[in-house]
Structure formats: C-alpha cells, structure tokens
Design a protein around this motif. Structure first.
Motif, PDB file in Angstrom:
ATOM      1  N   SER A  53      -5.104   4.489  -1.553  1.00  0.00           N
ATOM      2  CA  SER A  53      -5.850   3.202  -1.427  1.00  0.00           C
ATOM      3  C   SER A  53      -5.995   2.917   0.304  1.00  0.00           C
ATOM      4  O   SER A  53      -4.829   3.686   1.171  1.00  0.00           O
ATOM      5  CB  SER A  53      -4.980   2.050  -1.608  1.00  0.00           C
ATOM      6  OG  SER A  53      -5.217   0.931  -1.265  1.00  0.00           O
ATOM      7  N   ARG A  55      -7.620  -0.297   1.319  1.00  0.00           N
ATOM      8  CA  ARG A  55      -7.532  -1.687   1.611  1.00  0.00           C
ATOM      9  C   ARG A  55      -6.520  -2.415   0.867  1.00  0.00           C
ATOM     10  O   ARG A  55      -5.739  -3.267   1.391  1.00  0.00           O
ATOM     11  CB  ARG A  55      -9.138  -2.390   0.892  1.00  0.00           C
ATOM     12  CG  ARG A  55     -10.149  -2.527   1.809  1.00  0.00           C
ATOM     13  CD  ARG A  55     -11.289  -2.165   1.027  1.00  0.00           C
ATOM     14  NE  ARG A  55     -11.346  -0.807   0.559  1.00  0.00           N
ATOM     15  CZ  ARG A  55     -11.952   0.263   1.368  1.00  0.00           C
ATOM     16  NH1 ARG A  55     -12.293  -0.102   2.431  1.00  0.00           N
ATOM     17  NH2 ARG A  55     -11.616   1.494   0.841  1.00  0.00           N
ATOM     18  N   GLU A 148      -4.904  -1.961  -9.563  1.00  0.00           N
ATOM     19  CA  GLU A 148      -5.940  -1.447 -10.285  1.00  0.00           C
ATOM     20  C   GLU A 148      -5.642  -0.178 -11.219  1.00  0.00           C
ATOM     21  O   GLU A 148      -5.240   0.732 -10.876  1.00  0.00           O
ATOM     22  CB  GLU A 148      -6.961  -0.549  -9.002  1.00  0.00           C
ATOM     23  CG  GLU A 148      -8.102   0.154  -9.727  1.00  0.00           C
ATOM     24  CD  GLU A 148      -9.061   0.510  -8.768  1.00  0.00           C
ATOM     25  OE1 GLU A 148      -8.748   1.014  -7.631  1.00  0.00           O
ATOM     26  OE2 GLU A 148     -10.173   0.839  -9.473  1.00  0.00           O
ATOM     27  N   GLN A 156      -9.022  -7.317  -6.824  1.00  0.00           N
ATOM     28  CA  GLN A 156     -10.437  -7.337  -6.353  1.00  0.00           C
ATOM     29  C   GLN A 156     -11.425  -8.234  -6.825  1.00  0.00           C
ATOM     30  O   GLN A 156     -12.000  -8.977  -6.147  1.00  0.00           O
ATOM     31  CB  GLN A 156     -11.049  -6.002  -6.494  1.00  0.00           C
ATOM     32  CG  GLN A 156     -12.228  -5.655  -5.998  1.00  0.00           C
ATOM     33  CD  GLN A 156     -12.413  -5.653  -4.586  1.00  0.00           C
ATOM     34  OE1 GLN A 156     -11.801  -4.934  -4.023  1.00  0.00           O
ATOM     35  NE2 GLN A 156     -13.379  -6.387  -4.027  1.00  0.00           N
ATOM     36  N   PRO A 298     -14.135   1.656  -1.175  1.00  0.00           N
ATOM     37  CA  PRO A 298     -14.962   2.308  -0.278  1.00  0.00           C
ATOM     38  C   PRO A 298     -16.467   2.645  -0.568  1.00  0.00           C
ATOM     39  O   PRO A 298     -16.747   2.772  -1.861  1.00  0.00           O
ATOM     40  CB  PRO A 298     -14.419   3.844  -0.147  1.00  0.00           C
ATOM     41  CG  PRO A 298     -13.645   4.080  -1.200  1.00  0.00           C
ATOM     42  CD  PRO A 298     -13.220   2.667  -1.746  1.00  0.00           C
ATOM     43  N   ARG A 324      -9.605  -9.974   0.686  1.00  0.00           N
ATOM     44  CA  ARG A 324      -8.401  -9.393  -0.130  1.00  0.00           C
ATOM     45  C   ARG A 324      -6.829  -9.965   0.461  1.00  0.00           C
ATOM     46  O   ARG A 324      -6.014 -10.282  -0.190  1.00  0.00           O
ATOM     47  CB  ARG A 324      -8.446  -8.021   0.084  1.00  0.00           C
ATOM     48  CG  ARG A 324      -9.161  -7.136  -0.867  1.00  0.00           C
ATOM     49  CD  ARG A 324      -9.333  -7.370  -2.222  1.00  0.00           C
ATOM     50  NE  ARG A 324      -8.116  -6.576  -2.654  1.00  0.00           N
ATOM     51  CZ  ARG A 324      -8.121  -5.171  -2.892  1.00  0.00           C
ATOM     52  NH1 ARG A 324      -9.030  -4.491  -2.773  1.00  0.00           N
ATOM     53  NH2 ARG A 324      -6.953  -4.963  -3.456  1.00  0.00           N
TER      54      ARG A 324
HETATM   55  N1   CP Z   1     -11.526  -2.035  -3.353  1.00  0.00           N
HETATM   56  C1   CP Z   1     -10.378  -1.336  -3.191  1.00  0.00           C
HETATM   57  O1   CP Z   1      -9.396  -1.677  -3.868  1.00  0.00           O
HETATM   58  O2   CP Z   1      -9.963  -0.717  -2.104  1.00  0.00           O
HETATM   59  P1   CP Z   1      -8.868   0.650  -1.868  1.00  0.00           P
HETATM   60  O3   CP Z   1      -8.882   1.578  -2.957  1.00  0.00           O
HETATM   61  O4   CP Z   1      -8.926   1.275  -0.659  1.00  0.00           O
HETATM   62  O5   CP Z   1      -7.635  -0.005  -2.062  1.00  0.00           O
END
Ligand code: CP
Length: 338
Positions: A53, A55, A148, A156, A298, A324
């Motif tokens: 990850s 973000r 996630e 998100q 991304p 976020r």
């Molecule tokens: N949008 C998102 O969750 O980005 P990352 O996978 O970089 O955390």
C-alpha cells in the motif's frame, strides 16, 4: 474489556448506520478545515499489511500521529509470519500461529487494529468470504478496520463520499458513472463494490460500465439493486461506456479483475488484451455534465486515464487521496470515543 459482540468494527461501510456515517462525513469536512485536540493521545494503533500500500498506510499513520496517537506498522512479508484463518484447523502447514491468538494478544497492547488481509487469488468463491478480516474481527477485543479485503474497501468509500460531497454538495439524484479501465495490474473489485453501495445509499443514480466478463460480484449487486429500490435511486449496468458517462456529474475510473477468470492469469491476460480501448480520455469525459474525474489510485497514466484528464482542471484525484487522511481521522475519533 468490552464484550466482543459490542465492539464496532469496520469491515464494510454497511457496518455504520446512516447517522454515524453522516456524522463521520461532517467531522471529516471539519477536520480538513481545522485541527483538533489530540483525541488519540496515549492510544496505539496496529497496522497489519498482508499486501502492499502507498496511500492507505501513509494516510493512516499520519492520521494517528496528527491525533496524538502512536502507530505500529507490521508487514507480513518481513515482520511476522503466515497466520491461519480457519477455525479448527490442524496447524501442521506453513502458518505457525492462528489469527485468533494473534488478535487476542495484539488486543492486549493496542486500541485499534487496521488490517489489509491477504488474498489467495485462486478462487473468487473462496476469497469473497473475506475469512481473514472476519477472523480478526471475531477474535479481537478492540475495533478492527478493514484496509481493503477481497469484497470491500470501506476507507476508500469514506474518502470517496467526502470527495463527492465536496464536489457536488447534496448527492441525491446526482449521477455517478463508474467505468472499468484496462490495466495490466490485477485489482480486486473491492473499491467499486464499496462505492456502488455508498453512492446508492446517498440517493445517487449510479451507472456501471464494463466489458463482458467483468461483472461485479453477483451478491453485492443484488444488495445494490435492493438498496437502489429502498433509496429511490437508479442503478444501471451496461457494456456501453459512452452511454454510462452521458450526463454524468462524476466519472469514476477503476480497473478490476474478471471474477470469471479469477485464478487463471493466462485467460485473464487474453481477455484483457481485447479491452485496450477501455480508457478515460477528454472525449469520454466531455460526454458528462461538466463531469469531474475520480480514481482511487494507483492509476496507470495513458493506459487507464489520459494525462490530459488526470492533469486537467476536472480531475479530483489528489483531493480524493488527501481525503483519505481527513476521513480516517474522523473515523478513528468516532470509533475510539465509544
Ligand atoms: N487507494 C488505495 O487504497 O491505495 P493504496 O493501495 O496505495 O493504499
């Protein structure tokens, strides 16, 4: 210690009732404007990443720090070992520790656990059960936040709702077009599952466009149809991205892997090769009603979305990423003040 069945976890955004969701969104907007007292002073958050990850990790750590708390980041690839998720497993395989033990122990040290669980990537029927994140929630004595899973990306979706509200104000009857984009990178449909339900819940009219073979999870979409009826919103799924974007106020670009080809990368690559024209450019965006562009990132420039659109005045992608931080701060304050 609180009773386990009274702890507020966030596995999907549906875990928050309408009033709580609204108050988190309002607090998110406030936190973007003004800093607040360090509401997490003396508290510790554990962040466990079983997948990479940029973000989520950075914004979550920054959120905890800005609220006066401390975060401990653990990467499964380097900091600990495989964990068993199945209840009753005979643990003679690769995993030396069970999630139930890890969750119970970490709950003795920490005030909240945020987890991006592993995906097996072999069978959608298996991965869609979200057994890993649910095992953490079932066995932790502190709130568990899903960063996630296969099915859901509630963090998100929170930032997406905040961004939509900033751009459009009242979301009722505003039109959101979600269009699949070609990408050589596999991504789960979690972002789109969460977004579709979150937007319908606000009364938005939602169109989803994707090529044949990229249908979203059938049980999530059944829930979405029921929610649309309940909220007086429209939900349409089409193979025509031009029609989906016509009159849209926001175009949300996102690639997700085919659930029909899940676990079969050769078949997936062959199908994807036939969908290279699925990208967002100025001509597509211009079909909207002064449409803004969102993407969870991304993003693969000039494959998913053209530079012109991403760098243009209607792109919201950096605000969306920034949100976020604010929305996670609001969520943490709500969850940890209960
Ligand atoms: N949008 C998102 O969750 O980005 P990352 O996978 O970089 O955390």
């Amino acid at each position: 210690m609180p009773q386990r069945d009274t702890i507020q976890h966030l596995i999907s955004l549906q875990d928050l009732d309408d009033a709580t969701l609204s108050s988190i969104l309002e607090l998110s907007m406030d936190l973007k404007r003004v800093s607040v007292a360090p509401g997490l002073a003396g508290k510790s958050a554990g962040l466990l990443f079983f997948r990479r990850s940029l973000r989520t990790r950075t914004s979550f750590e920054a959120a905890v720090h800005q609220l006066g708390g401390h975060s401990i980041n653990l990467n499964a690839s380097s900091d600990f070992w495989e964990l068993e998720a199945h209840e009753g497993a005979i643990m003679d395989g690769r995993a030396p520790e069970h999630i139930k033990d890890a969750a119970a122990v970490l709950s003795r040290y920490l005030d909240v656990l945020a987890i991006r669980p592993a995906l097996e990537g072999r069978s959608w029927e298996a991965d869609r059960k979200d057994e890993g994140i649910l095992a953490w929630a079932a066995n932790a004595d502190v709130p568990v936040i899903n960063m996630e899973s296969a099915l859901w990306h509630p963090l998100q979706a929170l930032a997406d709702l905040m961004t939509l509200r900033e751009a459009l104000g009242d979301l009722r009857e505003r039109r959101l077009a979600i269009t699949w984009t070609n990408s050589p990178t596999y991504a789960s449909p979690a972002v789109v599952h969460s977004l579709v339900l979150a937007a319908l819940r606000q009364g938005m009219h939602v169109r989803v466009a994707h090529p044949d073979g990229y249908e979203l999870d059938d049980r999530v979409m059944a829930s979405a149809r029921a929610l649309a009826t309940e909220r007086g919103a429209e939900l349409e799924v089409t193979g025509d991205r031009n029609a989906a974007v016509d009159g849209a106020h926001v175009v949300y670009a996102r690639s997700w892997q085919s659930l029909a080809d899940y676990g079969n990368p050769t078949l997936a690559a062959s199908h994807r090769a036939r969908t290279k024209d699925w990208r967002v450019d100025e001509a597509l965006l211009a079909r909207g009603a002064d449409a803004r562009l969102m993407h969870a990132m991304p993003v693969r420039r000039n494959v998913e979305v053209s530079d012109e659109v991403l760098d243009g005045p209607r792109s919201l992608i950096y605000d969306q990423a920034e949100n976020r931080l604010h929305s996670q701060k609001a969520l943490l304050l709500k969850l940890l003040s209960r």
